[in-house]
Motif scaffolding. Sequence first.
Motif, PDB file in Angstrom:
ATOM      1  N   GLU A   1       0.838  -1.202   0.000  1.00 16.53           N
ATOM      2  CA  GLU A   1       0.000   0.000   0.000  1.00 16.53           C
ATOM      3  C   GLU A   1       0.871   1.250   0.000  1.00 16.53           C
ATOM      4  N   GLU A   2       1.446   1.598   1.147  1.00 19.43           N
ATOM      5  CA  GLU A   2       2.351   2.739   1.181  1.00 19.43           C
ATOM      6  C   GLU A   2       3.648   2.418   0.423  1.00 19.43           C
ATOM      7  N   ILE A   3       4.130   1.185   0.594  1.00 19.81           N
ATOM      8  CA  ILE A   3       5.339   0.716  -0.072  1.00 19.81           C
ATOM      9  C   ILE A   3       4.951  -0.424  -0.998  1.00 19.81           C
ATOM     10  N   VAL A   4       5.362  -0.339  -2.281  1.00 18.60           N
ATOM     11  CA  VAL A   4       4.893  -1.315  -3.262  1.00 18.60           C
ATOM     12  C   VAL A   4       6.001  -2.210  -3.816  1.00 18.60           C
ATOM     13  N   ASP A   5       7.264  -1.939  -3.462  1.00 24.75           N
ATOM     14  CA  ASP A   5       8.347  -2.784  -3.955  1.00 24.75           C
ATOM     15  C   ASP A   5       9.581  -2.525  -3.095  1.00 24.75           C
ATOM     16  N   HIS A   6      10.547  -3.425  -3.180  1.00 23.90           N
ATOM     17  CA  HIS A   6      11.816  -3.220  -2.479  1.00 23.90           C
ATOM     18  C   HIS A   6      12.919  -3.898  -3.275  1.00 23.90           C
ATOM     19  N   GLY A   7      14.152  -3.538  -2.980  1.00 26.50           N
ATOM     20  CA  GLY A   7      15.276  -4.153  -3.655  1.00 26.50           C
ATOM     21  C   GLY A   7      16.574  -3.889  -2.920  1.00 26.50           C
ATOM     22  N   TRP A   8      17.525  -4.813  -3.099  1.00 30.37           N
ATOM     23  CA  TRP A   8      18.875  -4.638  -2.574  1.00 30.37           C
ATOM     24  C   TRP A   8      19.768  -4.154  -3.710  1.00 30.37           C
ATOM     25  N   PHE A   9      20.547  -3.124  -3.442  1.00 34.14           N
ATOM     26  CA  PHE A   9      21.397  -2.515  -4.462  1.00 34.14           C
ATOM     27  C   PHE A   9      22.782  -2.247  -3.900  1.00 34.14           C
ATOM     28  N   THR A  10      23.798  -2.349  -4.748  1.00 39.98           N
ATOM     29  CA  THR A  10      25.051  -1.693  -4.421  1.00 39.98           C
ATOM     30  C   THR A  10      24.827  -0.202  -4.626  1.00 39.98           C
ATOM     31  N   PRO A  11      25.604   0.657  -3.974  1.00 36.35           N
ATOM     32  CA  PRO A  11      25.416   2.094  -4.202  1.00 36.35           C
ATOM     33  C   PRO A  11      25.499   2.480  -5.679  1.00 36.35           C
ATOM     34  N   GLN A  12      26.521   1.998  -6.383  1.00 38.61           N
ATOM     35  CA  GLN A  12      26.651   2.352  -7.792  1.00 38.61           C
ATOM     36  C   GLN A  12      25.556   1.710  -8.615  1.00 38.61           C
ATOM     37  N   GLY A  13      25.129   0.507  -8.235  1.00 39.50           N
ATOM     38  CA  GLY A  13      24.048  -0.155  -8.952  1.00 39.50           C
ATOM     39  C   GLY A  13      22.761   0.644  -8.895  1.00 39.50           C
ATOM     40  N   ALA A  14      22.471   1.234  -7.739  1.00 41.68           N
ATOM     41  CA  ALA A  14      21.269   2.064  -7.607  1.00 41.68           C
ATOM     42  C   ALA A  14      21.388   3.324  -8.440  1.00 41.68           C
ATOM     43  N   LEU A  15      22.570   3.950  -8.430  1.00 42.24           N
ATOM     44  CA  LEU A  15      22.779   5.159  -9.234  1.00 42.24           C
ATOM     45  C   LEU A  15      22.654   4.851 -10.722  1.00 42.24           C
ATOM     46  N   ASP A  16      23.188   3.711 -11.136  1.00 40.16           N
ATOM     47  CA  ASP A  16      23.103   3.326 -12.546  1.00 40.16           C
ATOM     48  C   ASP A  16      21.654   3.042 -12.943  1.00 40.16           C
ATOM     49  N   ALA A  17      20.901   2.395 -12.057  1.00 39.93           N
ATOM     50  CA  ALA A  17      19.493   2.105 -12.345  1.00 39.93           C
ATOM     51  C   ALA A  17      18.690   3.393 -12.467  1.00 39.93           C
ATOM     52  N   HIS A  18      19.023   4.384 -11.657  1.00 35.38           N
ATOM     53  CA  HIS A  18      18.364   5.690 -11.752  1.00 35.38           C
ATOM     54  C   HIS A  18      18.714   6.379 -13.060  1.00 35.38           C
ATOM     55  N   ALA A  19      20.004   6.364 -13.402  1.00 34.75           N
ATOM     56  CA  ALA A  19      20.440   7.011 -14.643  1.00 34.75           C
ATOM     57  C   ALA A  19      19.806   6.349 -15.860  1.00 34.75           C
ATOM     58  N   GLY A  20      19.535   5.049 -15.760  1.00 31.69           N
ATOM     59  CA  GLY A  20      18.929   4.334 -16.870  1.00 31.69           C
ATOM     60  C   GLY A  20      17.416   4.371 -16.886  1.00 31.69           C
ATOM     61  N   GLY A  21      16.824   5.102 -15.945  1.00 34.36           N
ATOM     62  CA  GLY A  21      15.373   5.224 -15.901  1.00 34.36           C
ATOM     63  C   GLY A  21      14.655   4.026 -15.306  1.00 34.36           C
ATOM     64  N   GLU A  22      15.383   3.114 -14.667  1.00 37.22           N
ATOM     65  CA  GLU A  22      14.763   1.924 -14.092  1.00 37.22           C
ATOM     66  C   GLU A  22      14.114   2.211 -12.741  1.00 37.22           C
ATOM     67  N   ILE A  23      14.721   3.095 -11.960  1.00 41.17           N
ATOM     68  CA  ILE A  23      14.162   3.504 -10.676  1.00 41.17           C
ATOM     69  C   ILE A  23      14.276   5.019 -10.558  1.00 41.17           C
ATOM     70  N   LEU A  24      13.438   5.617  -9.702  1.00 43.33           N
ATOM     71  CA  LEU A  24      13.460   7.058  -9.460  1.00 43.33           C
ATOM     72  C   LEU A  24      14.078   7.324  -8.092  1.00 43.33           C
ATOM     73  N   LEU A  25      15.142   8.094  -8.081  1.00 43.86           N
ATOM     74  CA  LEU A  25      15.796   8.507  -6.844  1.00 43.86           C
ATOM     75  C   LEU A  25      15.644  10.009  -6.661  1.00 43.86           C
ATOM     76  N   VAL A  26      15.582  10.454  -5.412  1.00 40.89           N
ATOM     77  CA  VAL A  26      15.499  11.875  -5.116  1.00 40.89           C
ATOM     78  C   VAL A  26      16.847  12.360  -4.578  1.00 40.89           C
ATOM     79  N   PHE A  27      16.979  13.656  -4.530  1.00 37.00           N
ATOM     80  CA  PHE A  27      18.267  14.306  -4.290  1.00 37.00           C
ATOM     81  C   PHE A  27      19.036  13.776  -3.072  1.00 37.00           C
ATOM     82  N   PRO A  28      18.454  13.752  -1.854  1.00 39.91           N
ATOM     83  CA  PRO A  28      19.245  13.274  -0.713  1.00 39.91           C
ATOM     84  C   PRO A  28      19.698  11.825  -0.873  1.00 39.91           C
ATOM     85  N   THR A  29      18.847  10.980  -1.455  1.00 38.70           N
ATOM     86  CA  THR A  29      19.212   9.586  -1.660  1.00 38.70           C
ATOM     87  C   THR A  29      20.401   9.487  -2.614  1.00 38.70           C
TER      88      THR A  29
END
Length: 234
Positions: free
Chosen positions: A146-174
Amino acid sequence: MVDASIALKGTLHRVNGVDRPGPGEELNQTGVETVPRQAASVIVLRGGADTLELLLVKRNPASPFMGGAWVFPGGAVDAHEGEGDEAHRVCAVRELDEEAGIAGVDPASLVKYSRWITPAEVKIRFDTHFFLAPLPAGAEPRIDGEEIVDHGWFTPQGALDAHAGGEILLVFPTIKHLEQFSAFPTSDALVAHAAAHDVVPVQPRIVLSGETARVLLPGDEGYDAAADGGNRSG
């Protein structure tokens, strides 16, 4: 200076695909600065002495605030949780249970990593204390759907790469946290670093110029001038 050009039409919109305030973060046009709500967030780590992975959870896209963003579990301090550091720790473990289904973390065991305060130019503001916590033995994330609809484990660079590729949305502090975490090879190294350093509050500033804005961090050119009221030009 953070490379973040933002279209200004009442809400801060993404235009450059990298750094930006989150969905629903509206500019404060009332002339009265909003007092930030106290909040806490937990950065759950796994990997120990071998590697570094961290937990991100996806907020419901239908949520008017940060809808669809992948974030660290967290939220606002409840009145009954008191004040000060203890209240932030109690809030952090409660939100971790509510948003990620991870229970049993001792508030006293959390290692404080950072403190971010929403820019004064934004309507909805939080004074958020970020803590590190290794994943408890045998625990696995569970989301409510409901409030949270998915989760995942990421390396820091893996999360940044997924954001850059449009796979996930990250906000500034994250994004800024993940960039810092990329310097650490293991979870244990990150926790040891945090335990040995004092936390200095970070409050970005939004400098308006015509129909665009820049997000400045402490130390960036123009940051101090913005505090003196020089945050609008053009």
